[in-house]
Scaffold this motif. Structure first.
Motif, PDB file in Angstrom:
ATOM      1  N   ASN A  62       0.822  -1.215   0.000  1.00 29.22           N
ATOM      2  CA  ASN A  62       0.000   0.000   0.000  1.00 29.22           C
ATOM      3  C   ASN A  62       0.860   1.270   0.000  1.00 29.22           C
ATOM      4  N   LYS A  63       2.050   1.170  -0.566  1.00 28.98           N
ATOM      5  CA  LYS A  63       2.921   2.331  -0.727  1.00 28.98           C
ATOM      6  C   LYS A  63       2.766   2.825  -2.158  1.00 28.98           C
ATOM      7  N   LEU A  64       1.701   3.574  -2.390  1.00 22.90           N
ATOM      8  CA  LEU A  64       1.328   3.919  -3.754  1.00 22.90           C
ATOM      9  C   LEU A  64       2.239   4.968  -4.373  1.00 22.90           C
ATOM     10  N   ALA A  65       2.627   5.969  -3.602  1.00 28.36           N
ATOM     11  CA  ALA A  65       3.439   7.046  -4.181  1.00 28.36           C
ATOM     12  C   ALA A  65       4.769   6.527  -4.717  1.00 28.36           C
ATOM     13  N   PRO A  66       5.566   5.771  -3.945  1.00 27.15           N
ATOM     14  CA  PRO A  66       6.810   5.238  -4.537  1.00 27.15           C
ATOM     15  C   PRO A  66       6.548   4.228  -5.646  1.00 27.15           C
ATOM     16  N   ALA A  67       5.423   3.512  -5.580  1.00 24.59           N
ATOM     17  CA  ALA A  67       5.098   2.583  -6.664  1.00 24.59           C
ATOM     18  C   ALA A  67       4.861   3.337  -7.962  1.00 24.59           C
ATOM     19  N   VAL A  68       4.199   4.492  -7.869  1.00 22.73           N
ATOM     20  CA  VAL A  68       3.962   5.312  -9.060  1.00 22.73           C
ATOM     21  C   VAL A  68       5.284   5.753  -9.670  1.00 22.73           C
ATOM     22  N   GLN A  69       6.235   6.157  -8.820  1.00 26.48           N
ATOM     23  CA  GLN A  69       7.532   6.589  -9.337  1.00 26.48           C
ATOM     24  C   GLN A  69       8.258   5.440 -10.053  1.00 26.48           C
ATOM     25  N   ALA A  70       8.164   4.230  -9.486  1.00 23.26           N
ATOM     26  CA  ALA A  70       8.822   3.083 -10.123  1.00 23.26           C
ATOM     27  C   ALA A  70       8.185   2.781 -11.466  1.00 23.26           C
ATOM     28  N   TRP A  71       6.864   2.815 -11.530  1.00 24.48           N
ATOM     29  CA  TRP A  71       6.184   2.514 -12.797  1.00 24.48           C
ATOM     30  C   TRP A  71       6.432   3.600 -13.844  1.00 24.48           C
ATOM     31  N   LYS A  72       6.564   4.847 -13.393  1.00 27.06           N
ATOM     32  CA  LYS A  72       6.855   5.909 -14.356  1.00 27.06           C
ATOM     33  C   LYS A  72       8.241   5.720 -14.964  1.00 27.06           C
ATOM     34  N   MET A  73       9.167   5.190 -14.170  1.00 26.23           N
ATOM     35  CA  MET A  73      10.490   4.873 -14.731  1.00 26.23           C
ATOM     36  C   MET A  73      10.368   3.804 -15.815  1.00 26.23           C
ATOM     37  N   ALA A  74       9.544   2.788 -15.565  1.00 26.74           N
ATOM     38  CA  ALA A  74       9.338   1.739 -16.567  1.00 26.74           C
ATOM     39  C   ALA A  74       8.648   2.287 -17.800  1.00 26.74           C
ATOM     40  N   LEU A  75       7.697   3.200 -17.617  1.00 21.47           N
ATOM     41  CA  LEU A  75       6.999   3.797 -18.764  1.00 21.47           C
ATOM     42  C   LEU A  75       7.944   4.656 -19.602  1.00 21.47           C
ATOM     43  N   ALA A  76       8.895   5.299 -18.945  1.00 20.89           N
ATOM     44  CA  ALA A  76       9.851   6.131 -19.690  1.00 20.89           C
ATOM     45  C   ALA A  76      10.727   5.273 -20.595  1.00 20.89           C
ATOM     46  N   MET A  77      10.974   4.044 -20.200  1.00 24.69           N
ATOM     47  CA  MET A  77      11.792   3.144 -21.013  1.00 24.69           C
ATOM     48  C   MET A  77      10.992   2.543 -22.162  1.00 24.69           C
TER      49      MET A  77
END
Length: 258
Positions: A167-182
């Motif tokens: 339930n740590k949504l904010a850091p999860a969003v940052q990790a997924w945005k890194m994957a989306l950038a790739m």
């Protein structure tokens, strides 16, 4: 106390069978049923005659016909009683409580004390520590991978999923945005936008932009499209009001297919 309730439930379960077993003389076979029917017809014919609804000649003819049928019904053979049914009932009476105990014993015994609450809390904390250690190991692994590599993108996907499970949504969003950038993936983009919206309590401009980009790249049959459309409507309402309002419930997020 639990044994008493188990005995009560077993008694309730076999009560219908016991009632059927104790009832006697209630089963009618073909001959007895036919004879009872013809006797009732004779009584009805007699009533019709007494009340004047049936002339004498018709009465005699009808009564004679019913009597003939009654004699014929008396010749119908009756099936022999099935004595095996009694044995089946007795076996059922015994099998029900035995099966109940056999099913109960593997899952728990009433004599075994329940696990203390402190032990449950301790196990939960230990599981959280293990999860945090795995997440930290994953972050260290990501730091050693070449930026933009397929392995790094997969690592960020796994990191986001692990953080969401805690339930740590904010850091999860940052990790997924890194994957989306790739590499952009519409399903992952929709899931990231939903996680960001839930993290802050409303649809942010970045989340709305991700939803629009995901809908433009996804097929019309994407299962998360209705959710994205709902979130975009919420974003439009917020923008028109110039304020923020909580999301109307924790709607189910889109599932990443990457």
């Amino acid at each position: 106390m639990i044994w008493l309730w188990m005995a009560v439930l077993a008694a309730v379960a076999i009560a219908p069978l016991l009632v059927v077993w104790l009832r006697q003389g209630t089963i009618r076979y073909r001959r007895e049923t036919a004879m009872a029917l013809h006797r009732s017809q004779l009584e009805e014919i007699d009533r019709d005659r007494e009340e004047g609804r049936l002339p004498e000649e018709e009465y005699k003819a009808a009564r004679l016909e019913v009597q003939r049928r009654l004699l014929a019904a008396d010749q119908i053979p009756e099936p022999e009683a099935n004595r095996a049914a009694r044995g089946v009932m007795i076996a059922t009476f015994v099998a029900i409580p035995v099966a109940a105990v056999a099913l109960f014993i593997p899952s728990g015994l009433p004599l075994v004390p329940s696990e203390p609450h402190a032990s449950v809390i301790r196990q939960r904390d230990e599981a959280a520590k293990r999860d945090n250690a795995l997440i930290e190991q994953l972050r260290q692994k990501l730091a050693s991978l070449p930026p933009g590599s397929p392995e790094a993108r997969q690592g960020y996907l796994l990191l986001g999923q692990a953080l969401v499970s805690q339930n740590k949504l904010a850091p999860a969003v940052q990790a997924w945005k890194m994957a989306l950038a790739m590499k952009f993936d519409p399903t992952l983009a929709a899931e990231t936008a939903e996680a960001e919206s839930e993290a802050v309590g409303h649809v942010t401009p970045d989340a709305a932009a991700l939803f629009r980009k995901a809908m433009a790249a996804a097929p019309a049959t994407a299962p998360w499209r209705p959710l994205a459309e709902q979130r975009l409507r919420e974003a439009a309402v917020l923008e028109s009001n110039g304020g923020k309002s909580p999301l109307p419930g924790n709607a189910e997020g889109a599932k990443s297919g990457s």
